[in-house]
Enzyme design. Structure first.
Site, PDB file in Angstrom:
ATOM      1  N   ASP A 199      47.798  43.544  40.142  1.00  0.00           N
ATOM      2  CA  ASP A 199      46.682  43.106  40.990  1.00  0.00           C
ATOM      3  C   ASP A 199      47.175  42.178  42.111  1.00  0.00           C
ATOM      4  OD1 ASP A 199      44.064  43.992  40.796  1.00  0.00           O
ATOM      5  OD2 ASP A 199      43.674  42.876  38.956  1.00  0.00           O
ATOM      6  N   GLN A 241      40.017  41.976  34.746  1.00  0.00           N
ATOM      7  CA  GLN A 241      38.932  42.179  35.709  1.00  0.00           C
ATOM      8  C   GLN A 241      38.199  40.864  35.945  1.00  0.00           C
ATOM      9  OE1 GLN A 241      38.558  45.064  37.353  1.00  0.00           O
ATOM     10  NE2 GLN A 241      36.876  44.259  38.570  1.00  0.00           N
ATOM     11  N   LYS A 244      38.934  52.721  37.095  1.00  0.00           N
ATOM     12  CA  LYS A 244      40.386  52.513  37.058  1.00  0.00           C
ATOM     13  C   LYS A 244      41.002  53.319  35.911  1.00  0.00           C
ATOM     14  CE  LYS A 244      39.921  48.010  39.279  1.00  0.00           C
ATOM     15  NZ  LYS A 244      39.956  46.536  39.189  1.00  0.00           N
TER      16      LYS A 244
HETATM   17  N1  GUN Z   1      37.151  41.844  40.902  1.00  0.00           N
HETATM   18  C1  GUN Z   1      36.859  42.233  42.150  1.00  0.00           C
HETATM   19  N2  GUN Z   1      37.911  42.869  42.706  1.00  0.00           N
HETATM   20  C2  GUN Z   1      38.893  42.865  41.779  1.00  0.00           C
HETATM   21  C3  GUN Z   1      40.214  43.394  41.767  1.00  0.00           C
HETATM   22  O1  GUN Z   1      40.730  43.960  42.727  1.00  0.00           O
HETATM   23  N3  GUN Z   1      40.915  43.175  40.617  1.00  0.00           N
HETATM   24  C4  GUN Z   1      40.380  42.529  39.556  1.00  0.00           C
HETATM   25  N4  GUN Z   1      41.156  42.362  38.478  1.00  0.00           N
HETATM   26  N5  GUN Z   1      39.159  42.047  39.538  1.00  0.00           N
HETATM   27  C5  GUN Z   1      38.413  42.220  40.649  1.00  0.00           C
END
Ligand code: GUN
Length: 291
Positions: free
Chosen positions: A119, A96, A52
């Site tokens: 998100d 995350q 990211k």
């Molecule tokens: N863990 C698994 N997928 C995601 C996601 O799309 N965003 C976040 N923040 N954590 C995750």
């Protein structure tokens, strides 16, 4: 059989964003800024967050990575979120997941300012999406919709079977596919670990979204000829022949399923890159709305 090439589709989105960010800079506007919080040392999470951050760099966004040790107090994470909520330079905040067991996902997500919730996990954001209002859509289902759109996959009136009911993928996916939109307008069946006759239901699907998190579970006898198959799974398995020591496999048994499909996503290079592209799009949108 044709490949839903997520790497290429994501690159096209990133190229567009790069141009728009360069234009913003010419106009003297600030760069979009994504702040990511990573708690602990989960290998997969480390990889996702690193991707990211790298993608932000690629398109000219600013990014900030805040790391905490596994045993951090919840209050410290909440304080950091509050700081980011109040920082006018920050457009998007992501924490995350998964978080360590002693920290409630819900409490942390609910602390994020919905206007920075790129998100799309905050209940206000999720509620808006339920209503079909403009908002941040969770990155994985958003990326899948962008992928369907990129390859002009016909969805109107199709039967989509979503396997998995997580708040991150399955549930929002089922809403987006059933929206009165294009792509969308599907009849959606949502399946999960308690579904009876999963094979039979899958065989009725024009579109399958496999997000059950169990590697290679979707096999050829579960897929009808000509179906579109989207594989959300990514499991690391040991592979001594690889430099990294592992390779990635999806929830679909690709080798046997692919020959039956009209379109299929590879793993890696399918949904993964689209998830990141969608997150960048959300961050860009947040920045544009505020400035
Ligand atoms: N863990 C698994 N997928 C995601 C996601 O799309 N965003 C976040 N923040 N954590 C995750």
């Amino acid at each position: 059989m044709q490949i839903l090439d997520g790497k290429a589709a994501a690159q096209a989105i990133k190229n567009e964003l790069k141009i728009e960010v360069a234009q913003m800079s010419i106009e003297g506007k600030k760069k979009p800024h994504l702040a990511a919080i990573l708690v602990g040392k989960n290998g997969a999470s480390e990889t996702y967050v690193a991707r990211k951050v790298k993608a932000c760099e690629e398109v000219g966004f600013k990014s900030t990575l805040i790391r905490f040790e596994e045993d951090i107090y919840k209050i410290r994470v909440l304080e950091e979120i509050e700081k980011l909520n109040n920082d006018p330079d920050v457009d998007g905040i992501l924490v995350q997941l998964p978080l360590p067991k002693h920290i409630s996902n819900e409490e942390v997500i609910n602390a994020i300012d919905p206007d920075k919730d790129v998100d799309g996990f905050h209940p206000i954001t999720a509620g808006k999406m339920m209503q079909g209002a403009a908002t941040f859509v969770p990155a994985t289902p958003c990326g899948i919709m962008l992928l369907l759109d990129h390859f002009k996959i016909q969805t109107d009136g199709k039967h989509a079977v979503v396997i998995g009911r997580s708040n991150i993928v399955g549930r929002p996916m089922s809403i987006l596919l059933s929206n009165n939109s294009n792509p969308g307008n599907c009849t959606v069946t949502i399946c999960h670990s308690h579904t009876k006759n999963l094979n039979e239901i899958c065989r009725q699907a024009d579109i399958i979204v496999a997000a059950l998190g169990k590697p290679e579970t979707i096999t050829a006898e579960m897929v009808k000829e000509g179906a579109v198959v989207i594989d959300v799974g990514i499991t690391r398995i040991t592979d001594a022949s690889k430099k990294s020591g592992f390779r990635l496999i999806g929830d679909v048994h690709y080798e046997t399923v692919a020959p039956k499909c009209s379109w299929i996503t590879p793993v890696p290079g399918g949904v993964g890159p689209m998830t990141i592209a969608a997150l960048l799009k959300n961050t860009f949108l947040s920045c544009k709305m505020k400035n």
